[in-house]
Write a protein that holds these residues in place. Sequence first.
Motif, PDB file in Angstrom:
ATOM      1  N   VAL A   1     -22.860 -16.977   5.804  1.00 24.76           N
ATOM      2  CA  VAL A   1     -21.427 -17.010   5.516  1.00 24.76           C
ATOM      3  C   VAL A   1     -21.256 -17.922   4.282  1.00 24.76           C
ATOM      4  O   VAL A   1     -20.242 -17.531   3.453  1.00 24.76           O
ATOM      5  CB  VAL A   1     -20.999 -17.993   6.473  1.00 24.76           C
ATOM      6  N   PRO A   2     -21.887 -18.954   3.969  1.00 33.19           N
ATOM      7  CA  PRO A   2     -21.752 -19.511   2.488  1.00 33.19           C
ATOM      8  C   PRO A   2     -21.747 -18.535   1.268  1.00 33.19           C
ATOM      9  O   PRO A   2     -20.840 -18.471   0.297  1.00 33.19           O
ATOM     10  CB  PRO A   2     -22.575 -20.624   2.414  1.00 33.19           C
ATOM     11  N   ARG A   3     -22.793 -17.897   1.423  1.00 32.58           N
ATOM     12  CA  ARG A   3     -22.567 -16.688   0.343  1.00 32.58           C
ATOM     13  C   ARG A   3     -21.326 -15.814   0.191  1.00 32.58           C
ATOM     14  O   ARG A   3     -20.681 -15.545  -0.709  1.00 32.58           O
ATOM     15  CB  ARG A   3     -23.863 -15.580   0.524  1.00 32.58           C
ATOM     16  N   ILE A   4     -21.009 -15.391   1.601  1.00 31.74           N
ATOM     17  CA  ILE A   4     -19.559 -14.583   1.620  1.00 31.74           C
ATOM     18  C   ILE A   4     -18.513 -15.504   0.975  1.00 31.74           C
ATOM     19  O   ILE A   4     -17.816 -14.921   0.122  1.00 31.74           O
ATOM     20  CB  ILE A   4     -19.361 -14.201   2.969  1.00 31.74           C
ATOM     21  N   LEU A   5     -18.487 -16.729   1.338  1.00 31.53           N
ATOM     22  CA  LEU A   5     -17.265 -17.709   0.733  1.00 31.53           C
ATOM     23  C   LEU A   5     -17.301 -18.013  -0.447  1.00 31.53           C
ATOM     24  O   LEU A   5     -16.672 -17.972  -1.490  1.00 31.53           O
ATOM     25  CB  LEU A   5     -17.276 -18.999   1.889  1.00 31.53           C
ATOM     26  N   LEU A   6     -18.616 -18.349  -0.973  1.00 34.82           N
ATOM     27  CA  LEU A   6     -18.879 -18.781  -2.421  1.00 34.82           C
ATOM     28  C   LEU A   6     -19.079 -17.574  -3.361  1.00 34.82           C
ATOM     29  O   LEU A   6     -18.851 -17.910  -4.700  1.00 34.82           O
ATOM     30  CB  LEU A   6     -19.971 -19.879  -2.406  1.00 34.82           C
ATOM     31  N   ARG A   7     -19.454 -16.337  -2.884  1.00 31.48           N
ATOM     32  CA  ARG A   7     -19.662 -15.321  -3.847  1.00 31.48           C
ATOM     33  C   ARG A   7     -20.583 -15.667  -4.965  1.00 31.48           C
ATOM     34  O   ARG A   7     -21.608 -16.290  -4.803  1.00 31.48           O
ATOM     35  CB  ARG A   7     -18.307 -14.508  -4.166  1.00 31.48           C
ATOM     36  N   LYS A   8     -20.200 -15.511  -6.046  1.00 27.97           N
ATOM     37  CA  LYS A   8     -21.286 -15.691  -7.165  1.00 27.97           C
ATOM     38  C   LYS A   8     -21.479 -17.200  -7.526  1.00 27.97           C
ATOM     39  O   LYS A   8     -22.269 -17.307  -8.260  1.00 27.97           O
ATOM     40  CB  LYS A   8     -20.497 -15.140  -8.480  1.00 27.97           C
ATOM     41  N   GLU A   9     -20.816 -18.055  -7.173  1.00 30.77           N
ATOM     42  CA  GLU A   9     -21.181 -19.619  -7.198  1.00 30.77           C
ATOM     43  C   GLU A   9     -22.203 -20.005  -5.904  1.00 30.77           C
ATOM     44  O   GLU A   9     -22.570 -21.259  -5.858  1.00 30.77           O
ATOM     45  CB  GLU A   9     -19.842 -20.244  -6.788  1.00 30.77           C
ATOM     46  N   TRP A  10     -22.681 -19.035  -5.132  1.00 29.23           N
ATOM     47  CA  TRP A  10     -23.620 -19.244  -4.102  1.00 29.23           C
ATOM     48  C   TRP A  10     -24.855 -19.839  -4.785  1.00 29.23           C
ATOM     49  O   TRP A  10     -25.452 -18.960  -5.542  1.00 29.23           O
ATOM     50  CB  TRP A  10     -24.005 -18.086  -3.243  1.00 29.23           C
ATOM     51  N   PRO A  11     -25.294 -20.996  -4.829  1.00 24.56           N
ATOM     52  CA  PRO A  11     -26.425 -21.460  -5.310  1.00 24.56           C
ATOM     53  C   PRO A  11     -27.867 -20.847  -5.118  1.00 24.56           C
ATOM     54  O   PRO A  11     -28.628 -20.931  -5.886  1.00 24.56           O
ATOM     55  CB  PRO A  11     -26.341 -23.089  -5.070  1.00 24.56           C
ATOM     56  N   THR A  12     -27.824 -20.420  -3.847  1.00 26.60           N
ATOM     57  CA  THR A  12     -29.338 -19.812  -3.405  1.00 26.60           C
ATOM     58  C   THR A  12     -29.620 -18.356  -3.786  1.00 26.60           C
ATOM     59  O   THR A  12     -30.535 -17.695  -3.632  1.00 26.60           O
ATOM     60  CB  THR A  12     -29.016 -19.772  -1.729  1.00 26.60           C
ATOM     61  N   TRP A  13     -28.612 -18.105  -4.916  1.00 32.74           N
ATOM     62  CA  TRP A  13     -28.880 -16.619  -5.681  1.00 32.74           C
ATOM     63  C   TRP A  13     -30.148 -16.828  -6.308  1.00 32.74           C
ATOM     64  O   TRP A  13     -31.031 -15.835  -6.398  1.00 32.74           O
ATOM     65  CB  TRP A  13     -27.862 -16.281  -6.747  1.00 32.74           C
ATOM     66  N   CYS A  14     -30.303 -17.783  -7.065  1.00 34.89           N
ATOM     67  CA  CYS A  14     -31.703 -18.422  -7.826  1.00 34.89           C
ATOM     68  C   CYS A  14     -32.055 -17.060  -8.604  1.00 34.89           C
ATOM     69  O   CYS A  14     -33.032 -16.782  -8.589  1.00 34.89           O
ATOM     70  CB  CYS A  14     -32.838 -18.859  -6.845  1.00 34.89           C
ATOM     71  N   LEU A  15     -31.121 -16.691  -9.388  1.00 39.13           N
ATOM     72  CA  LEU A  15     -31.316 -15.249 -10.202  1.00 39.13           C
ATOM     73  C   LEU A  15     -32.227 -15.570 -11.279  1.00 39.13           C
ATOM     74  O   LEU A  15     -32.775 -14.589 -12.015  1.00 39.13           O
ATOM     75  CB  LEU A  15     -29.906 -14.747 -10.730  1.00 39.13           C
ATOM     76  N   ASP A  16     -32.631 -16.742 -11.580  1.00 37.49           N
ATOM     77  CA  ASP A  16     -33.780 -17.187 -12.739  1.00 37.49           C
ATOM     78  C   ASP A  16     -35.138 -17.059 -12.158  1.00 37.49           C
ATOM     79  O   ASP A  16     -36.255 -17.099 -12.657  1.00 37.49           O
ATOM     80  CB  ASP A  16     -33.487 -18.338 -13.091  1.00 37.49           C
ATOM     81  N   SER A  17     -35.401 -16.526 -10.672  1.00 34.08           N
ATOM     82  CA  SER A  17     -36.657 -16.317 -10.288  1.00 34.08           C
ATOM     83  C   SER A  17     -36.786 -15.503  -8.937  1.00 34.08           C
ATOM     84  O   SER A  17     -37.987 -15.009  -8.811  1.00 34.08           O
ATOM     85  CB  SER A  17     -37.151 -17.742  -9.843  1.00 34.08           C
ATOM     86  N   HIS A  18     -35.675 -15.181  -8.284  1.00 31.62           N
ATOM     87  CA  HIS A  18     -35.646 -14.428  -7.019  1.00 31.62           C
ATOM     88  C   HIS A  18     -35.734 -13.047  -7.469  1.00 31.62           C
ATOM     89  O   HIS A  18     -34.952 -12.687  -8.061  1.00 31.62           O
ATOM     90  CB  HIS A  18     -34.809 -14.892  -6.132  1.00 31.62           C
ATOM     91  N   LEU A  19     -36.693 -12.246  -6.825  1.00 32.12           N
ATOM     92  CA  LEU A  19     -36.603 -10.666  -6.912  1.00 32.12           C
ATOM     93  C   LEU A  19     -36.102 -10.120  -5.712  1.00 32.12           C
ATOM     94  O   LEU A  19     -35.459  -9.034  -5.746  1.00 32.12           O
ATOM     95  CB  LEU A  19     -37.905 -10.393  -7.129  1.00 32.12           C
ATOM     96  N   TRP A  20     -36.125 -10.631  -4.445  1.00 36.30           N
ATOM     97  CA  TRP A  20     -35.522 -10.098  -3.279  1.00 36.30           C
ATOM     98  C   TRP A  20     -34.480 -10.853  -2.600  1.00 36.30           C
ATOM     99  O   TRP A  20     -34.603 -12.135  -2.601  1.00 36.30           O
ATOM    100  CB  TRP A  20     -36.761 -10.034  -2.429  1.00 36.30           C
ATOM    101  N   GLN A  21     -33.757 -10.081  -1.856  1.00 34.91           N
ATOM    102  CA  GLN A  21     -32.551 -10.786  -1.009  1.00 34.91           C
ATOM    103  C   GLN A  21     -32.612 -10.287   0.438  1.00 34.91           C
ATOM    104  O   GLN A  21     -32.281  -9.173   0.513  1.00 34.91           O
ATOM    105  CB  GLN A  21     -31.308 -10.396  -1.735  1.00 34.91           C
ATOM    106  N   PHE A  22     -33.555 -10.953   1.169  1.00 36.61           N
ATOM    107  CA  PHE A  22     -33.375 -10.488   2.458  1.00 36.61           C
ATOM    108  C   PHE A  22     -32.546 -11.091   3.499  1.00 36.61           C
ATOM    109  O   PHE A  22     -32.078 -12.029   3.066  1.00 36.61           O
ATOM    110  CB  PHE A  22     -34.906 -10.823   3.054  1.00 36.61           C
ATOM    111  N   THR A  23     -32.678 -10.457   4.467  1.00 38.52           N
ATOM    112  CA  THR A  23     -31.541 -10.983   5.612  1.00 38.52           C
ATOM    113  C   THR A  23     -32.528 -11.195   6.715  1.00 38.52           C
ATOM    114  O   THR A  23     -33.676 -10.837   6.814  1.00 38.52           O
ATOM    115  CB  THR A  23     -30.655  -9.960   6.261  1.00 38.52           C
ATOM    116  N   ALA A  24     -32.114 -12.226   7.844  1.00 37.52           N
ATOM    117  CA  ALA A  24     -33.254 -12.613   8.846  1.00 37.52           C
ATOM    118  C   ALA A  24     -33.466 -11.224   9.569  1.00 37.52           C
ATOM    119  O   ALA A  24     -34.569 -10.870  10.041  1.00 37.52           O
ATOM    120  CB  ALA A  24     -32.216 -13.410   9.581  1.00 37.52           C
TER     121      ALA A  24
END
Length: 273
Positions: free
Chosen positions: A197-220
């Motif tokens: 839900v925070p990703r949906i609400l914060l959109r590009k401001e979601w801090p957990t994107w971690c685009l400087d190191s994360h290769l993958w975005q998984f769901t549970a």
Amino acid sequence: MEKPYRAEVCNICGSSSYRQIHYFESWNLGRETVQNVSIVQCRHCGIRRRMPGISDEYEEQYHAPYVEQGRAIHPHQLSHFSDLMMARLRTFDAKNVRFLDVGCSTGRALQLATTLGFVATGLDYSKWAVDFCKQLGFETRYGSVLGQWVEGEVFDVIHCCHTIEHVPDPLAYLAEMRRLLKQGGQLMLAFPNYASVPRILLRKEWPTWCLDSHLWQFTAFQMSRILRRAGFSIFSCRTLHGYSPDSYLKRKLLDLAATLGFGDGCNIVAAKA
């Protein structure tokens, strides 16, 4: 063998068909500003990944925030270890329980495992982190988990916390960790949950994107499916959030979202089936 990361091909299913779902002209909520980064979704398996790829040495600068936090244990980590001990209830009094932390960073999980009576070993792809944990007195190895141990069924518990989203070939990592687990041993896997839900609400401001190191975005849900296909059975799967909102209602809504599987982070305890 571990496959190299190629943004044009999904290392999870091998498909080269994808669509762009997010584009960041500039993102600077991590350690360094990154530019012109996309998140693409595989049209076959649905898992999302970074385009282009990125290489990070994960040396001292990367671990600096964890050094500043000292020995403080995050509540998410405590809940994960609580789930582990429930999974190990029948063997609660077992001796010489061997524990491996894949991505050990500054050794906080190693220290917690030692407190529980486990024999703890660290592994990290950072020479700085390996040296740091050795100074704490832990046996620690450097590099990928692949190729470290010739023999199989070495460990009773493997902890892999917010590491799987960094590696080029997550399936190879999971297969190797399963090989290294004793029969019935537990894998503790933690990673960011894209379906939050925070990703949906914060959109590009979601801090957990971690685009400087994360290769993958998984769901549970996706990771649970991957683990079952890799030969694990799921003991527990919970999502959590780390926010302290300014109102009771916001906190309750975030708590409810996490309970329903839509929190920022996901903690899974799985057994070698």
